[in-house]
Motif scaffolding. Structure first.
Motif, PDB file in Angstrom:
ATOM      1  N   ASP A 195       0.848  -1.208   0.000  1.00  0.00           N
ATOM      2  CA  ASP A 195       0.000   0.000   0.000  1.00  0.00           C
ATOM      3  C   ASP A 195       0.877   1.249   0.000  1.00  0.00           C
ATOM      4  O   ASP A 195       0.654   2.186  -0.770  1.00  0.00           O
ATOM      5  CB  ASP A 195      -0.851   0.053   1.284  1.00  0.00           C
ATOM      6  N   GLU A 196       1.855   1.262   0.882  1.00  0.00           N
ATOM      7  CA  GLU A 196       2.694   2.470   1.021  1.00  0.00           C
ATOM      8  C   GLU A 196       3.590   2.675  -0.199  1.00  0.00           C
ATOM      9  O   GLU A 196       3.834   3.807  -0.602  1.00  0.00           O
ATOM     10  CB  GLU A 196       3.529   2.416   2.305  1.00  0.00           C
ATOM     11  N   GLY A 198       2.757   2.029  -3.046  1.00  0.00           N
ATOM     12  CA  GLY A 198       1.847   2.557  -4.065  1.00  0.00           C
ATOM     13  C   GLY A 198       1.758   4.071  -4.004  1.00  0.00           C
ATOM     14  O   GLY A 198       1.288   4.714  -4.939  1.00  0.00           O
ATOM     15  N   LYS A 199       2.215   4.632  -2.907  1.00  0.00           N
ATOM     16  CA  LYS A 199       2.092   6.094  -2.753  1.00  0.00           C
ATOM     17  C   LYS A 199       3.381   6.826  -3.102  1.00  0.00           C
ATOM     18  O   LYS A 199       3.446   8.039  -2.972  1.00  0.00           O
ATOM     19  CB  LYS A 199       1.651   6.411  -1.318  1.00  0.00           C
ATOM     20  N   TYR A 223      -2.094  -4.240  -5.662  1.00  0.00           N
ATOM     21  CA  TYR A 223      -2.063  -3.406  -4.444  1.00  0.00           C
ATOM     22  C   TYR A 223      -1.259  -2.139  -4.704  1.00  0.00           C
ATOM     23  O   TYR A 223      -1.661  -1.037  -4.333  1.00  0.00           O
ATOM     24  CB  TYR A 223      -1.402  -4.166  -3.277  1.00  0.00           C
ATOM     25  N   ASN A 227      -2.893   1.814  -5.335  1.00  0.00           N
ATOM     26  CA  ASN A 227      -2.570   2.910  -4.417  1.00  0.00           C
ATOM     27  C   ASN A 227      -1.918   4.085  -5.133  1.00  0.00           C
ATOM     28  O   ASN A 227      -1.552   5.072  -4.509  1.00  0.00           O
ATOM     29  CB  ASN A 227      -1.652   2.417  -3.305  1.00  0.00           C
TER      30      ASN A 227
END
Ligand code: PEP
Ligand code: MN
Length: 341
Positions: A195-196, A198-199, A223, A227
């Motif tokens: 998730d992170e 993805g940022k 995933y 994100n």
């Protein structure tokens, strides 16, 4: 169903689109990346896509049956290319060689490896500074201090860096010093980490979990994409099977399969895939013939003295031969098959 939203889509248009999606029984998930805006819509109802596709604000609409829709080739037919800057581009048109030690050990090792890679015209160096080890007593990496040394020498010599990130808190620490974040096999389904990643706006090389199916592997990539990060490289590195003669079973099947299923670049790591130095070159060449866009090779000036994975690490002489053959075969492949390979 995957919807691409126009850049100039107004809030009212977006609301109208979202309502229309819900009305046909789908759940829209908004995904915003550096340059694109998507709605990844989950549902199974059959309906006439023209009822949505003609709404203002929509750039394109695709029926995608794959549940990992963003990484699917069903809507993006063209291969994703990843530009690392300074002319270093990951794409099927130029086979990428990534090489370096399993672990960054000291400044002298970094300097020797960097100058070898420069001489060999290899543009991306690998090296772990956070090492996932089976035993807590094994060498676990130099940490950020090691990455700074790694960066100092690569930066001065025009070489890009890939290094493994093991936990969310390391992303920010590593960010200024890496060009590609590597997610190792053991973290391939660490969804918080994915998730992170993805940022962030830097590419992620995602290794296949050692017991992940293809679908689970693609879900992990989904995933990251969902994100907001489209710059993902899939990497086959071998799976756990019943055979014990070699470290892992390199699933070469995965390479053409993933290339067909997904638009993302696919790399192979034959070093971990077989785990035995003598066969790494063969498996690297085999993965190239299977359609890999690049390989990750563990190399060391003196593998027998390496702090980790020496048994699967090529020395500089062996690496020189492997690079030469990979480059030669890339030329042969391009001449024989054109862009169809
Ligand atoms: C590595 O690249 O050194 C590594 C630990 O790889 P994997 O996650 O594939 O075991
Ligand atoms: Mn290793």
């Amino acid at each position: 169903m995957l919807i691409q939203i126009k850049e100039n889509c107004t809030a009212e248009n977006l609301e109208q689109i979202t309502n229309a999606i819900k009305n046909v029984g789908y759940k829209p998930n908004a995904v915003k990346t550096l340059n694109n805006h998507y709605l990844a819509c989950v549902g199974t109802n059959k309906f006439d896509i023209r009822s949505i596709g003609n709404l203002p604000g929509i750039k394109d609409i695709h029926i995608v049956e794959d549940s990992n829709m963003l990484v699917s080739r069903q809507w993006r037919v063209k291969d994703t290319e990843i530009d690392l800057g300074d002319g270093v581009i990951i794409s099927r048109n130029n086979f990428t060689i990534v090489a370096g030690p399993c672990s960054i050990e000291n400044e002298e090792q970094v300097m020797k490896t960097v100058s070898f890679l420069k001489e060999q015209n290899v543009k991306i160096m690998r090296g772990g500074i956070f090492k996932p080890r089976s035993s807590p007593y094994s060498f676990r990496g130099l940490g950020i201090g090691g990455l700074k040394i790694f960066h100092k020498h690569c930066n001065a010599n025009g070489i890009k860096i890939i290094s493994e990130v093991m936990q969310v808190s390391q992303i920010e620490q590593m960010y200024p010093y890496v060009d590609i974040f590597q997610v190792g096999t053991r973290n391939s389904q660490n969804f918080n980490l994915l998730d992170e990643l993805g940022k962030v706006d830097k590419p992620v090389l995602l290794k296949r979990g050692m017991s992940s199916t293809i679908s689970e592997f693609l879900s992990s990539a989904e995933y990251i994409f969902s994100n907001g990060n489209e710059k993902i490289i899939l990497c086959e590195r071998g799976i756990r099977a019943f055979e014990k003669e070699y470290r892992n079973t390199l699933d070469l099947n995965a390479i053409p399969y993933l290339k067909e299923k997904s638009h993302l670049p696919v790399f192979c790591d034959p070093s971990h895939g077989i785990g035995i130095r003598d066969y790494v070159e063969s498996m690297a060449l085999a993965s190239q013939m299977a359609g890999a866009d690049g390989v990750l090779l563990e190399i060391h000036e003196t593998p027998e003295k390496a702090a980790s994975d020496g048994q699967q690490t090529l020395n500089f002489f062996e690496a020189t031969n492997a690079f030469m053959k990979l480059r030669l075969m890339d030329q042969v492949k391009k001449k024989m098959l054109g862009n169809a390979c």
